[in-house]
Design a protein around this motif. Structure first.
Motif, PDB file in Angstrom:
ATOM      1  N   THR A 197      47.288  24.364  45.141  1.00 44.81           N
ATOM      2  CA  THR A 197      47.831  25.725  45.262  1.00 44.81           C
ATOM      3  C   THR A 197      49.199  25.388  43.934  1.00 44.81           C
ATOM      4  O   THR A 197      48.993  24.356  44.149  1.00 44.81           O
ATOM      5  N   ARG A 252      37.877  33.136  36.978  1.00 47.28           N
ATOM      6  CA  ARG A 252      38.779  33.665  37.884  1.00 47.28           C
ATOM      7  C   ARG A 252      38.600  35.072  37.883  1.00 47.28           C
ATOM      8  O   ARG A 252      38.304  35.732  37.920  1.00 47.28           O
ATOM      9  N   ALA A 262      42.806  38.927  42.977  1.00 47.30           N
ATOM     10  CA  ALA A 262      42.767  39.344  44.095  1.00 47.30           C
ATOM     11  C   ALA A 262      41.794  40.008  44.569  1.00 47.30           C
ATOM     12  O   ALA A 262      42.128  41.193  43.867  1.00 47.30           O
ATOM     13  N   SER A 294      48.655  35.237  37.349  1.00 40.89           N
ATOM     14  CA  SER A 294      48.137  34.641  38.924  1.00 40.89           C
ATOM     15  C   SER A 294      46.706  35.272  38.991  1.00 40.89           C
ATOM     16  O   SER A 294      46.387  35.758  38.504  1.00 40.89           O
ATOM     17  N   PHE A 315      43.434  33.439  41.123  1.00 42.28           N
ATOM     18  CA  PHE A 315      42.417  32.241  42.030  1.00 42.28           C
ATOM     19  C   PHE A 315      41.586  31.754  40.414  1.00 42.28           C
ATOM     20  O   PHE A 315      40.772  31.894  40.311  1.00 42.28           O
ATOM     21  N   THR A 351      41.997  26.487  42.240  1.00 43.17           N
ATOM     22  CA  THR A 351      43.492  26.736  42.971  1.00 43.17           C
ATOM     23  C   THR A 351      43.724  27.836  42.666  1.00 43.17           C
ATOM     24  O   THR A 351      43.882  28.618  41.840  1.00 43.17           O
ATOM     25  N   ARG A 352      44.986  28.790  43.803  1.00 47.08           N
ATOM     26  CA  ARG A 352      45.544  29.914  43.640  1.00 47.08           C
ATOM     27  C   ARG A 352      46.776  29.805  43.258  1.00 47.08           C
ATOM     28  O   ARG A 352      47.909  28.529  43.481  1.00 47.08           O
ATOM     29  N   SER A 395      50.096  31.216  41.672  1.00 49.19           N
ATOM     30  CA  SER A 395      51.457  32.353  41.093  1.00 49.19           C
ATOM     31  C   SER A 395      52.739  31.919  40.681  1.00 49.19           C
ATOM     32  O   SER A 395      53.038  31.157  40.171  1.00 49.19           O
ATOM     33  N   TRP A 436      39.091  31.036  53.274  1.00 53.17           N
ATOM     34  CA  TRP A 436      40.161  29.953  52.521  1.00 53.17           C
ATOM     35  C   TRP A 436      39.475  30.044  50.680  1.00 53.17           C
ATOM     36  O   TRP A 436      40.264  29.639  49.978  1.00 53.17           O
ATOM     37  N   GLY A 437      38.511  30.985  50.569  1.00 51.71           N
ATOM     38  CA  GLY A 437      38.710  31.389  49.123  1.00 51.71           C
ATOM     39  C   GLY A 437      37.542  29.950  48.624  1.00 51.71           C
ATOM     40  O   GLY A 437      37.244  30.398  46.955  1.00 51.71           O
TER      41      GLY A 437
END
Lengths: 112, 110
Positions: A10, A37, A40, A86, A88, A107-108, A110, B40-41
């Motif tokens: 994260t 990538r 959301a 932004s 994931f 990796t998230r 933001s 959780w992805g």
């Protein structure tokens, strides 16, 4: 056996800051490596792939770049992050084009 | 690149029910994979199935390459099956990467 590691899991970054995400594959040589990538609630978009050291193919024009300094290392970078960065980010590998692709845990990211 | 379409986009099941998820693709493929993305992805490989049929426990998959579709069967669904299921395909020629469908979001309720 082969393993793939991504870090960090994260990350929270301010707009305009640089970025470096790292992906490492163990237990195989000369893998094909990929950065995806996922926005959301949507599917995966391929950003970059590499078939060897120093060889990078970009699929979509982005504020991002990729590098492969070692056979088992794939790095995703940016000099100045945008809000739209932004998402994931997932790294993947496979041994050749006729084998299954395997993903890291992601990796998230933001951007604030 | 190849177009990959999945259906249905959303699916809600009672625990214990069976389901079939479909993936249509627009070109000949030499690589087709099904993935499960958990809450959780994490993207978990389910099947590597460019053709034929495979089974793994309660899950099975069939790809009919000549008709350009693949099916994922989930039997006796459990709440842990919830998540998004992705189909991804790579063409015989062209790009060296997988093209992903937009996924099927499965919710299994107890």
């Amino acid at each position: 056996s082969q393993t793939i590691h991504q870090w960090p899991a994260t990350l929270v970054q301010p707009v305009g800051s640089p970025l470096s995400l790292e992906c490492t594959v163990e237990g195989t040589s000369n893998p094909n490596l990929y950065w995806y990538r996922q926005a959301a609630g949507r599917g995966l978009q391929l950003l970059f792939y590499s078939v060897g050291i120093g060889q990078i193919s970009s699929e979509v024009p982005q504020n991002l770049s990729a590098s492969r300094p070692q056979d088992r290392q794939f790095i995703l970078s940016s000099k100045k992050l945008l809000l739209s960065d932004s998402g994931f980010y997932l790294c993947a590998w496979r041994s050749d084009s006729n084998q299954p692709q395997h993903f890291g845990d992601g990796t998230r990211l933001s951007i604030l | 690149g190849i177009q990959v379409e999945q259906s249905p986009p959303d699916l809600i099941l009672q625990e214990g029910a069976n389901s079939t998820l479909r993936c249509n693709f627009s070109d000949s493929v030499n690589n087709l994979q099904w993935f499960h993305q958990n809450p959780w992805g994490q993207l978990i490989n389910l099947f590597y199935i460019p053709s034929g049929t495979k089974q793994n426990g309660r899950l099975s998959a069939t790809t009919v390459a000549t008709e350009r579709y693949s099916l994922l069967y989930i039997s006796s669904s459990q709440t842990t099956d919830s998540g998004v299921y992705f189909c991804a395909a790579k063409t015989l020629t062209g790009a060296n990467n997988l093209f992903f469908g937009t996924g099927t979001r499965l919710t299994v309720i107890p």
